[in-house]
Design a protein around this motif. Structure first.
Motif, PDB file in Angstrom:
ATOM      1  N   ILE A 161       0.668  -1.121  -0.209  1.00  0.00           N
ATOM      2  CA  ILE A 161      -0.049  -0.178  -0.021  1.00  0.00           C
ATOM      3  C   ILE A 161       0.870   1.230  -0.166  1.00  0.00           C
ATOM      4  CG2 ILE A 161      -1.859   1.531   1.356  1.00  0.00           C
ATOM      5  CD1 ILE A 161      -2.574  -1.450   2.231  1.00  0.00           C
ATOM      6  N   VAL A 162       0.553   2.175  -0.882  1.00  0.00           N
ATOM      7  CA  VAL A 162       1.357   3.197  -1.021  1.00  0.00           C
ATOM      8  C   VAL A 162       0.323   4.487  -0.604  1.00  0.00           C
ATOM      9  CG1 VAL A 162       2.343   5.001  -2.558  1.00  0.00           C
ATOM     10  CG2 VAL A 162       2.909   2.319  -2.748  1.00  0.00           C
ATOM     11  N   TYR A 163       0.424   5.339   0.213  1.00  0.00           N
ATOM     12  CA  TYR A 163      -0.157   6.364   0.756  1.00  0.00           C
ATOM     13  C   TYR A 163      -0.185   7.691  -0.414  1.00  0.00           C
ATOM     14  CZ  TYR A 163      -0.824   3.705   4.819  1.00  0.00           C
ATOM     15  OH  TYR A 163      -1.168   2.718   5.588  1.00  0.00           O
ATOM     16  N   VAL A 164      -1.449   8.141  -0.715  1.00  0.00           N
ATOM     17  CA  VAL A 164      -1.424   9.323  -1.548  1.00  0.00           C
ATOM     18  C   VAL A 164      -2.285  10.257  -1.155  1.00  0.00           C
ATOM     19  CG1 VAL A 164      -0.473   7.705  -3.525  1.00  0.00           C
ATOM     20  CG2 VAL A 164      -2.762   7.906  -3.094  1.00  0.00           C
ATOM     21  N   ASN A 165      -2.211  11.471  -1.908  1.00  0.00           N
ATOM     22  CA  ASN A 165      -3.237  12.525  -1.475  1.00  0.00           C
ATOM     23  C   ASN A 165      -4.547  12.282  -2.429  1.00  0.00           C
ATOM     24  OD1 ASN A 165      -2.240  14.148   0.361  1.00  0.00           O
ATOM     25  ND2 ASN A 165      -0.510  14.810  -1.090  1.00  0.00           N
ATOM     26  N   ASP A 166      -4.305  11.683  -3.606  1.00  0.00           N
ATOM     27  CA  ASP A 166      -5.490  11.774  -4.532  1.00  0.00           C
ATOM     28  C   ASP A 166      -5.330  10.106  -5.454  1.00  0.00           C
ATOM     29  OD1 ASP A 166      -7.219  11.848  -6.795  1.00  0.00           O
ATOM     30  OD2 ASP A 166      -6.723  14.177  -7.149  1.00  0.00           O
ATOM     31  N   ALA A 167      -5.992   9.218  -4.980  1.00  0.00           N
ATOM     32  CA  ALA A 167      -5.742   7.971  -5.508  1.00  0.00           C
ATOM     33  C   ALA A 167      -6.154   7.939  -6.847  1.00  0.00           C
ATOM     34  CB  ALA A 167      -6.825   6.985  -4.548  1.00  0.00           C
ATOM     35  N   PHE A 197      -9.057  -2.757  -9.438  1.00  0.00           N
ATOM     36  CA  PHE A 197     -10.227  -2.316  -8.418  1.00  0.00           C
ATOM     37  C   PHE A 197     -10.095  -0.992  -8.019  1.00  0.00           C
ATOM     38  CE2 PHE A 197     -11.624  -1.699  -3.956  1.00  0.00           C
ATOM     39  CZ  PHE A 197     -12.731  -2.332  -4.194  1.00  0.00           C
ATOM     40  N   GLU A 198     -11.344  -0.409  -8.132  1.00  0.00           N
ATOM     41  CA  GLU A 198     -11.257   1.105  -7.964  1.00  0.00           C
ATOM     42  C   GLU A 198     -12.425   1.630  -7.083  1.00  0.00           C
ATOM     43  OE1 GLU A 198     -10.689   3.596 -11.296  1.00  0.00           O
ATOM     44  OE2 GLU A 198     -10.872   1.762 -12.519  1.00  0.00           O
ATOM     45  N   THR A 199     -12.085   2.249  -6.110  1.00  0.00           N
ATOM     46  CA  THR A 199     -13.126   2.971  -5.353  1.00  0.00           C
ATOM     47  C   THR A 199     -12.637   4.484  -5.377  1.00  0.00           C
ATOM     48  OG1 THR A 199     -12.039   2.941  -3.175  1.00  0.00           O
ATOM     49  CG2 THR A 199     -13.566   1.021  -3.648  1.00  0.00           C
ATOM     50  N   PRO A 200     -13.352   5.552  -4.804  1.00  0.00           N
ATOM     51  CA  PRO A 200     -12.818   7.132  -4.842  1.00  0.00           C
ATOM     52  C   PRO A 200     -11.418   7.027  -4.088  1.00  0.00           C
ATOM     53  CG  PRO A 200     -15.296   7.145  -4.538  1.00  0.00           C
ATOM     54  CD  PRO A 200     -14.752   5.508  -4.496  1.00  0.00           C
ATOM     55  N   GLY A 201     -11.303   6.530  -3.065  1.00  0.00           N
ATOM     56  CA  GLY A 201     -10.022   6.618  -2.305  1.00  0.00           C
ATOM     57  C   GLY A 201      -8.988   5.414  -2.291  1.00  0.00           C
ATOM     58  N   TYR A 202      -9.462   4.154  -2.844  1.00  0.00           N
ATOM     59  CA  TYR A 202      -8.476   3.241  -2.734  1.00  0.00           C
ATOM     60  C   TYR A 202      -8.417   2.547  -4.178  1.00  0.00           C
ATOM     61  CZ  TYR A 202      -6.479  -1.337  -1.304  1.00  0.00           C
ATOM     62  OH  TYR A 202      -5.553  -2.446  -1.372  1.00  0.00           O
ATOM     63  N   ILE A 203      -7.341   2.318  -4.836  1.00  0.00           N
ATOM     64  CA  ILE A 203      -7.191   1.749  -6.081  1.00  0.00           C
ATOM     65  C   ILE A 203      -6.244   0.636  -6.121  1.00  0.00           C
ATOM     66  CG2 ILE A 203      -6.784   2.173  -8.562  1.00  0.00           C
ATOM     67  CD1 ILE A 203      -8.160   5.093  -7.894  1.00  0.00           C
ATOM     68  N   THR A 204      -6.563  -0.440  -6.822  1.00  0.00           N
ATOM     69  CA  THR A 204      -5.300  -1.355  -6.900  1.00  0.00           C
ATOM     70  C   THR A 204      -4.940  -1.987  -8.128  1.00  0.00           C
ATOM     71  OG1 THR A 204      -6.708  -3.348  -6.797  1.00  0.00           O
ATOM     72  CG2 THR A 204      -5.891  -2.489  -4.565  1.00  0.00           C
ATOM     73  N   PHE A 205      -3.864  -2.234  -8.420  1.00  0.00           N
ATOM     74  CA  PHE A 205      -3.213  -2.866  -9.545  1.00  0.00           C
ATOM     75  C   PHE A 205      -3.030  -4.252  -9.363  1.00  0.00           C
ATOM     76  CE2 PHE A 205      -2.638   1.798 -10.394  1.00  0.00           C
ATOM     77  CZ  PHE A 205      -2.793   1.674 -11.568  1.00  0.00           C
ATOM     78  N   ASP A 206      -3.421  -5.292 -10.087  1.00  0.00           N
ATOM     79  CA  ASP A 206      -2.835  -6.706 -10.394  1.00  0.00           C
ATOM     80  C   ASP A 206      -1.484  -6.656 -10.836  1.00  0.00           C
ATOM     81  OD1 ASP A 206      -2.412  -9.327 -10.154  1.00  0.00           O
ATOM     82  OD2 ASP A 206      -4.409  -9.799 -11.162  1.00  0.00           O
ATOM     83  N   LEU A 207      -0.441  -7.195 -10.160  1.00  0.00           N
ATOM     84  CA  LEU A 207       0.865  -7.119 -10.474  1.00  0.00           C
ATOM     85  C   LEU A 207       1.265  -8.444 -10.888  1.00  0.00           C
ATOM     86  CD1 LEU A 207       2.658  -4.547  -7.991  1.00  0.00           C
ATOM     87  CD2 LEU A 207       1.628  -4.171 -10.266  1.00  0.00           C
ATOM     88  N   GLY A 208       0.498  -9.482 -10.641  1.00  0.00           N
ATOM     89  CA  GLY A 208       0.821 -11.065 -10.940  1.00  0.00           C
ATOM     90  C   GLY A 208       0.199 -11.785  -9.844  1.00  0.00           C
ATOM     91  N   PRO A 209       0.330 -12.966  -9.794  1.00  0.00           N
ATOM     92  CA  PRO A 209      -0.258 -13.842  -8.895  1.00  0.00           C
ATOM     93  C   PRO A 209       0.458 -13.713  -7.558  1.00  0.00           C
ATOM     94  CG  PRO A 209       0.775 -15.185 -10.641  1.00  0.00           C
ATOM     95  CD  PRO A 209       1.007 -13.886 -10.937  1.00  0.00           C
ATOM     96  N   ALA A 225       0.476 -10.697  -5.752  1.00  0.00           N
ATOM     97  CA  ALA A 225       0.949  -9.393  -5.774  1.00  0.00           C
ATOM     98  C   ALA A 225       0.015  -8.220  -6.041  1.00  0.00           C
ATOM     99  CB  ALA A 225       2.479  -9.346  -6.284  1.00  0.00           C
ATOM    100  N   ASP A 226      -0.203  -7.405  -5.316  1.00  0.00           N
ATOM    101  CA  ASP A 226      -0.872  -6.260  -5.979  1.00  0.00           C
ATOM    102  C   ASP A 226      -0.352  -4.896  -5.403  1.00  0.00           C
ATOM    103  OD1 ASP A 226      -3.747  -7.228  -7.087  1.00  0.00           O
ATOM    104  OD2 ASP A 226      -3.415  -8.083  -5.133  1.00  0.00           O
ATOM    105  N   LEU A 227      -0.637  -3.787  -6.234  1.00  0.00           N
ATOM    106  CA  LEU A 227      -0.169  -2.596  -5.475  1.00  0.00           C
ATOM    107  C   LEU A 227      -1.469  -1.722  -5.182  1.00  0.00           C
ATOM    108  CD1 LEU A 227       2.062  -0.344  -5.359  1.00  0.00           C
ATOM    109  CD2 LEU A 227       1.541   0.257  -7.628  1.00  0.00           C
ATOM    110  N   GLY A 228      -1.624  -1.350  -4.121  1.00  0.00           N
ATOM    111  CA  GLY A 228      -2.655  -0.364  -3.561  1.00  0.00           C
ATOM    112  C   GLY A 228      -2.350   0.745  -3.292  1.00  0.00           C
ATOM    113  N   LEU A 229      -3.080   1.754  -3.853  1.00  0.00           N
ATOM    114  CA  LEU A 229      -3.194   3.346  -3.686  1.00  0.00           C
ATOM    115  C   LEU A 229      -4.137   3.948  -2.643  1.00  0.00           C
ATOM    116  CD1 LEU A 229      -2.348   4.126  -7.420  1.00  0.00           C
ATOM    117  CD2 LEU A 229      -0.765   3.799  -5.460  1.00  0.00           C
ATOM    118  N   TRP A 230      -3.718   4.386  -1.487  1.00  0.00           N
ATOM    119  CA  TRP A 230      -4.762   4.631  -0.545  1.00  0.00           C
ATOM    120  C   TRP A 230      -4.907   6.147  -0.349  1.00  0.00           C
ATOM    121  CZ3 TRP A 230      -5.150   1.744   4.720  1.00  0.00           C
ATOM    122  CH2 TRP A 230      -6.680   1.851   5.361  1.00  0.00           C
ATOM    123  N   SER A 231      -5.865   6.672  -0.298  1.00  0.00           N
ATOM    124  CA  SER A 231      -5.889   8.193   0.001  1.00  0.00           C
ATOM    125  C   SER A 231      -6.813   8.478   1.109  1.00  0.00           C
ATOM    126  CB  SER A 231      -6.388   9.131  -1.176  1.00  0.00           C
ATOM    127  OG  SER A 231      -7.629   8.990  -1.609  1.00  0.00           O
ATOM    128  N   GLY A 232      -6.661   9.610   1.717  1.00  0.00           N
ATOM    129  CA  GLY A 232      -7.516   9.979   3.144  1.00  0.00           C
ATOM    130  C   GLY A 232      -7.011   9.551   4.276  1.00  0.00           C
TER     131      GLY A 232
END
Length: 122
Positions: free
Chosen positions: A8-14, A31-43, A45-52
């Motif tokens: 998870i990477v904390y960001v100001n604007d997901a 996966f997308e919500t207004p404050g949390y978005i993920t990227f599927d990097l492979g089996p 492993a995911d990268l999550g971007l979390w704002s707020g």
């Protein structure tokens, strides 16, 4: 038991961060919500971007972790090509390619000051 690791990477604007990372990774969010978005990097492993969670993140705040994008093969020409591509896109480069003992690597930052390393895959 099936497990998955989400970095998870904390960001100001997901959504803005997702556009930045989507452009760098050449992929769309899984996966997308207004404050949390993920990227599927492979089996597993995911990268999550979390704002707020940390409103008003400042690039002046020291970061104690980094996202590492490991490229296969560890070929210097591939890493240098990624470096030049990112530089041409205006990505903030914190350290140009150098040999870190495990291979050629470079360090960049996202718009919130989070560190992104590109290095050879182990």
């Amino acid at each position: 038991m099936t497990t998955s690791v989400v970095s998870i990477v904390y960001v100001n604007d997901a959504p803005a961060a997702a556009r930045f990372y989507g452009d760098l990774l050449g992929m769309s969010p899984s996966f997308e919500t207004p404050g949390y978005i993920t990227f599927d990097l492979g089996p597993g492993a995911d990268l999550g971007l979390w704002s707020g969670q940390f409103d008003g993140l400042s690039p002046d705040v020291p970061r104690t972790s980094e996202v590492c994008l490991a490229i296969g093969g560890g070929r210097p020409d591939e890493l240098n090509a990624i470096f030049e591509q990112w530089k041409s896109k205006g990505v903030t480069i914190l350290r140009e390619p150098y040999d870190a003992g495990f291979g050629l690597t470079f360090l960049a930052a996202d718009p919130d000051g989070n560190r992104i390393r590109v290095a050879p895959k182990d």
